[in-house]
Design a protein around this motif. Structure first.
Motif, PDB file in Angstrom:
ATOM      1  N   ARG A 150       0.841  -1.208   0.000  1.00 46.61           N
ATOM      2  CA  ARG A 150       0.000   0.000   0.000  1.00 46.61           C
ATOM      3  C   ARG A 150       0.873   1.254   0.000  1.00 46.61           C
ATOM      4  NH1 ARG A 150      -2.403  -2.384   4.449  1.00 46.61           N
ATOM      5  NH2 ARG A 150      -4.114  -3.797   3.892  1.00 46.61           N
ATOM      6  N   PHE A 151       1.887   1.244   0.829  1.00 43.77           N
ATOM      7  CA  PHE A 151       2.778   2.395   0.921  1.00 43.77           C
ATOM      8  C   PHE A 151       3.484   2.634  -0.405  1.00 43.77           C
ATOM      9  CE2 PHE A 151       7.017   4.136   1.660  1.00 43.77           C
ATOM     10  CZ  PHE A 151       6.716   5.291   2.360  1.00 43.77           C
ATOM     11  N   LEU A 152       3.986   1.567  -1.000  1.00 43.94           N
ATOM     12  CA  LEU A 152       4.716   1.672  -2.256  1.00 43.94           C
ATOM     13  C   LEU A 152       3.825   2.218  -3.368  1.00 43.94           C
ATOM     14  CD1 LEU A 152       7.259   1.079  -3.914  1.00 43.94           C
ATOM     15  CD2 LEU A 152       6.443  -1.269  -4.183  1.00 43.94           C
ATOM     16  N   ALA A 153       2.630   1.667  -3.492  1.00 45.34           N
ATOM     17  CA  ALA A 153       1.713   2.119  -4.536  1.00 45.34           C
ATOM     18  C   ALA A 153       1.289   3.565  -4.305  1.00 45.34           C
ATOM     19  CB  ALA A 153       0.488   1.208  -4.578  1.00 45.34           C
ATOM     20  N   GLY A 154       0.964   3.893  -3.080  1.00 44.66           N
ATOM     21  CA  GLY A 154       0.522   5.249  -2.769  1.00 44.66           C
ATOM     22  C   GLY A 154       1.620   6.270  -2.930  1.00 44.66           C
ATOM     23  N   LEU A 155       2.839   5.897  -2.543  1.00 45.15           N
ATOM     24  CA  LEU A 155       3.963   6.822  -2.635  1.00 45.15           C
ATOM     25  C   LEU A 155       4.271   7.165  -4.084  1.00 45.15           C
ATOM     26  CD1 LEU A 155       5.859   8.167  -0.587  1.00 45.15           C
ATOM     27  CD2 LEU A 155       7.468   6.318  -0.999  1.00 45.15           C
ATOM     28  N   GLN A 156       4.193   6.181  -4.957  1.00 42.74           N
ATOM     29  CA  GLN A 156       4.452   6.439  -6.364  1.00 42.74           C
ATOM     30  C   GLN A 156       3.418   7.375  -6.964  1.00 42.74           C
ATOM     31  OE1 GLN A 156       7.303   6.181  -7.274  1.00 42.74           O
ATOM     32  NE2 GLN A 156       7.469   4.529  -8.738  1.00 42.74           N
TER      33      GLN A 156
END
Length: 335
Positions: free
Chosen positions: A275-281
């Motif tokens: 979730r963090f990775l997708a949202g950060l991008q």
């Protein structure tokens, strides 16, 4: 009994060191509540800032980041899926097959574009084109080719300059290289003509984009075909040496993907990482020096054909099709 225990420890110690990782680093506190194991084909230099930001929000966790090639990643994970929590790779087809084979845990409460995910199990978080990267010195006084056909013409015009100084993936070893090659071959016959020309001049074969770029900067090779443009762009020390060309005849663009292992020992924390990775991008959208290219907006996806997340990815993973493709590739390249 003591000797039995020693044998057990020796056996498991051998297993722990059997994998020859390209890199293996531990991020976070020395005594974490949980340690996530992330197996990835992406160089640590790209992911270290991402992991640091994730751990800043989750200080009770640690992340062990393990790097290997796309093909080795697929094989290693299949041999011991319970050993890893998150799987990240640029080889979209191998990732899709892992998910199709039941190795992914669904992450339902995640906001992500439909075209960048598959059944809430596989999530894309970058859009990265395959590029022709050249050493500018070899093209002084000559135009830099902008298409595959122009590259063929440039190589034929000055064979002495390019002989034994060309590079591309060894598609027999590189999962990403195989994906790019099969996608190219589906698009145009020009791909096979280019491979024959490059093969006739002595083609250096590589496992990874990073190795190709290193040899480009030293001049060992002067043209690299289907190298990841994002890796070349990241080499700030070589900006005056390298020219990145996105072929205008037809671009081949992949999406780097990740999923939570269905065998994860910490699925809730692994899901938090995805979730963090997708949202950060999506939030950064390429700003603030973010280390990886962001997902392109949907309008750019329509203009720049991108390999789609779907069952068609597995077409060339069929054993007979793969055998035939590799045979044709070897006939063209290994001369």
């Amino acid at each position: 009994m003591r000797y039995i225990l020693l044998l057990i420890f020796a056996f498991f110690g051998t297993l722990a060191t059997a994998q020859d990782w390209e890199d293996q680093q531990l991020f976070g506190p020395s005594n974490p509540a949980r340690t996530l194991r992330v197996i990835s084909s992406t160089d640590t230099s790209f992911f270290a800032p991402i992991i640091a930001q994730f751990l800043a929000q989750n200080p009770q966790l640690a992340v062990e980041y393990l790097v290997t090639s796309t093909t080795a990643l697929d094989q290693t994970f299949r041999q011991s899926p319970q050993s890893y929590d998150v799987v990240i790779s640029s080889a979209m087809d191998l990732q899709f097959k892992l998910v199709n084979d039941g190795h992914a845990h669904k992450v339902e409460d995640i906001s992500h574009p439909d075209w960048a995910q598959w059944r809430q199990s596989l999530f894309a978080f970058t859009t990265e084109p395959a590029a022709i990267v050249v050493n500018r010195q070899a093209f002084e006084g000559h135009p830099i080719p902008g298409t595959r056909q122009e590259l063929i013409q440039a190589l034929r015009a000055r064979p002495d300059v390019f002989r034994n100084r060309l590079g591309t993936y060894d598609v027999r070893q590189s999962g990403l290289g195989y994906l790019f090659a099969t996608q190219d071959a589906r698009s145009t016959e020009t791909y096979w003509r280019l491979m024959e020309v490059m093969g006739s001049m002595g083609l250096n074969l590589y496992c990874c984009s990073g190795d190709m770029i290193n040899d480009l900067t030293t001049g060992k090779i002067v043209v690299a075909y289907n190298v990841l443009g994002s890796y070349a762009s990241a080499r700030k020390d070589a900006q005056d040496i390298l020219e990145i060309v996105l072929p205008s005849d037809f671009p081949t663009t992949m999406m780097r993907t990740g999923f939570v292992s269905s065998h994860s020992r910490h699925p809730e924390f692994a899901a938090a990482f995805i979730r963090f990775l997708a949202g950060l991008q999506l939030e950064n959208n390429g700003q603030d020096g973010f280390p990886l290219p962001p997902l392109s907006p949907a309008r750019d996806i329509e203009r720049q054909p991108t390999i789609s997340l779907g069952p068609a990815l597995m077409t060339y993973l069929d054993s007979l099709k793969k055998q035939n493709f590799l045979q044709e590739w070897e006939n063209a390249v290994v001369q």
